[in-house]
Design a protein around this motif. Structure first.
Motif, short mmCIF file in Angstrom:
data_model
loop_
_atom_site.label_atom_id
_atom_site.label_comp_id
_atom_site.label_asym_id
_atom_site.label_seq_id
_atom_site.Cartn_x
_atom_site.Cartn_y
_atom_site.Cartn_z
N ASN A 1 -4.03 2.13 9.67
CA ASN A 1 -2.84 1.55 9.07
C ASN A 1 -1.60 2.00 9.83
O ASN A 1 -1.66 2.90 10.68
N ASN B 1 -7.13 5.48 8.90
CA ASN B 1 -7.59 4.22 8.32
C ASN B 1 -7.00 3.00 9.03
O ASN B 1 -7.00 1.90 8.47
N LYS C 1 0.84 -1.21 0.00
CA LYS C 1 0.00 0.00 0.00
C LYS C 1 0.87 1.25 0.00
O LYS C 1 1.88 1.33 0.70
N ASP D 1 1.56 -6.32 5.66
CA ASP D 1 0.13 -6.03 5.63
C ASP D 1 -0.19 -4.90 6.61
O ASP D 1 0.29 -4.89 7.75
N GLY D 2 -0.99 -3.96 6.17
CA GLY D 2 -1.41 -2.87 7.04
C GLY D 2 -0.47 -1.68 7.04
O GLY D 2 -0.73 -0.69 7.73
N TYR D 3 0.62 -1.74 6.30
CA TYR D 3 1.56 -0.63 6.23
C TYR D 3 1.31 0.21 4.98
O TYR D 3 1.08 -0.33 3.89
N ILE D 4 1.36 1.53 5.14
CA ILE D 4 1.44 2.44 4.00
C ILE D 4 2.89 2.87 3.88
O ILE D 4 3.50 3.30 4.87
N ALA E 1 -2.93 7.39 7.13
CA ALA E 1 -2.69 6.07 7.71
C ALA E 1 -3.37 5.93 9.06
O ALA E 1 -4.00 4.91 9.36
#
Length: 511
Positions: free
Chosen positions: A133, A131, A6, A101-104, A128
């Motif tokens: 993240n 949302n 992401k 997963d879950g990182y911008i 982030a």
């Protein structure tokens, strides 16, 4: 072998989520990036290849495809380097996919695998956090990202090797801390109003402008103190509120001018030269960057020698002065930037500057003054609440002691601002007032919050008819009068004396 990372794309101050989809497949060796990349993104493959080579990691001799989705959004900037590199490492199974997963992710890679700073980290961090993240960003931007909230998990590695080791659990990175700059413990100094000799009317007008965030135009010969008065204004304005500081910092983060990865706490003061182009002032350019009016958001925009700016540039100020934002339209996309600035302008009465001074005015007077002043349109002048003459300072005034200091004036301005915040506190969104100063009060609020006494109403009606004021100028006069009353701590109706003073600020010698 596939992997998805992401990241984000910027459209004005808005953030659009973007997925970096990486696929390694059989076929002729190639490395392609698709999804409307600009030149900087297209060149990412060379920076990524070199950065991985510096770590001893070679790309497989296969067909590598990187898709930036959604494909109909323009991808600009070098911050896609790091997510592309991580996507390749995950697809090659160098790092586990689930750990990302879950990182911008955003960051630019150098050829030796270092991670360089990029613009826009603060808006990305706020996106982030909102949302749920986490964020991976360059080490130099870690302090900036930390201002998005204490709950946001942030990784800020100096290079790609540190990040790989953290993901694998071999070397843990600590969360960066936000740094304090400007107003937080700052010793930043502005010129003191006590140093301004004479100019009692202009000093008073500046105080009123500061108290209500009114636009102001000063007209006077060279050396009368117009620029000095303007430079004193930030010193009497109240500090930014936390919400305002975040908004201003986001804009400066996008433009790459946020110093020392901190949060701005003093109001911006921008003074572009009159040769500034339309994109430089309003915003735009090849990559659609914020202009000076957006960099002055919640602060002061000082335009010296106002008629020397191009006519098209000045006319482009009209909409932002009304709406508090600027829309940069392009064939392929639009970008909107906040632009709630306070315009302070200065000009000479004519090109030579000495119109009305018999011993110094040029031979073309008074025609030169008329031609010079017609560069300013009526609709633009209509949007400037306070217009005052700033006459030449006499030698006798130079020998006199100065007036009140900025500290004393700032206390009155702060008290008047508190009255306005209390007045508009019930009109809020997410707990923050939509309107906090009189200059921004819309027509709906005028009747409810700015009642006129009978004498004030009579005086205003007669003056409006005699001066031929437009409806816009009529309501702006009421706002200025309300600010004058607030400075006097009068909560009731606007009185005749307040209207009279406000009217005196609309009578400059432009003829």
């Amino acid at each position: 072998m596939t992997a998805t990372i992401k990241t984000i794309a910027f459209q004005g101050v808005d953030v659009r989520p973007v997925e970096v989809q990486v696929q390694i497949s059989n076929g002729l060796p190639a490395f392609q990036i698709v999804g409307l990349p600009d030149k900087a993104v297209a060149e990412s493959k060379e920076r990524v290849r070199s950065a991985l080579h510096a770590l001893g990691i070679a790309l497989p001799a296969k067909h590598l495809t990187v898709n930036l989705a959604p494909a109909d959004v323009n991808k600009e900037g070098s911050h896609y380097d790091l997510p592309i590199a991580l996507g390749l490492l995950a697809a090659m199974e160098v790092v586990p996919k689930f750990e990302l997963d879950g990182y911008i992710v955003l960051g630019e890679l150098s050829l030796d695998s270092g991670i360089r700073s990029v613009a826009g980290v603060l808006p990305a961090a706020i996106h982030a956090a909102s949302n749920d993240n986490s964020l991976i960003c360059p080490s130099e931007c870690g302090g900036e990202a930390a201002w998005a909230g204490d709950d946001l998990s942030i990784l800020a590695p100096q290079n790609l090797l540190q990040l790989i080791n953290h993901i694998k659990g071999n070397q843990m990175l600590s969360r960066p801390e936000g740094k304090l700059i400007d107003g937080q413990g700052s010793t930043k100094k502005y010129p003191d109003l006590a140093d301004v000799k004479g100019q009692e009317t202009a000093r008073r007008a500046l105080e009123v402008a500061a108290a209500g965030a009114h636009n102001m135009l000063m007209v006077g010969p060279p050396g009368s103190g117009k620029s000095m008065l303007s430079s004193c204004l930030p010193g009497i304005l109240p500090p930014l509120s936390p919400r305002e500081a975040l908004e201003v910092s986001m804009i400066h983060s996008l433009s790459g001018t946020l110093a020392e990865d901190g949060l701005m706490k003093t109001r911006p003061y921008r003074d572009p030269h009159h040769s500034a182009s339309l994109p430089a002032l309003i915003g735009g350019g090849h990559k659609v960057k914020p202009g000076e009016i957006s960099l002055a958001h919640h602060g002061v925009l000082f335009l010296d020698e106002l008629p020397e700016f191009s006519r098209s540039t000045l006319e482009a100020l009209r909409q932002p002065l009304e709406t508090g934002e600027t829309l940069v339209a392009r064939a392929n996309h639009h970008a909107t930037y906040p632009a709630r600035f306070q315009l302070i302008a200065a000009m000479n009465p004519c090109r030579c500057g000495y119109l009305g001074t018999a011993e110094r005015e040029c031979t073309k007077a008074p025609r030169c003054g008329t031609d010079y002043q017609t560069k300013l349109s009526g609709p633009l002048l209509d949007r400037i609440d306070i217009q005052v003459d700033v006459p030449a300072v006499s030698i006798q005034d130079l020998d006199k002691a100065g007036g009140e200091s900025s500290e004393i004036v700032a206390a009155r301005v702060s008290q008047a601002r508190d009255i306005q915040i209390d007045r508009y506190k019930n009109r809020a969104v997410d707990g923050a007032p939509v309107i906090i100063v009189n200059a921004h009060a819309n027509g709906e609020l005028l009747e409810a919050t700015m009642p006129l006494s009978h004498g004030a109403k009579t005086l205003l009606t007669k003056a409006a008819e005699k001066m031929g004021l437009s409806a816009r100028a009529y309501f702006r006069l009421i706002r200025v009068a309300r600010t004058i009353a607030d400075l006097a701590a009068i909560e009731g109706d606007i009185q005749e004396t307040h209207i009279a003073e406000a009217l005196s600020y609309r009578k400059i010698s432009l003829n």
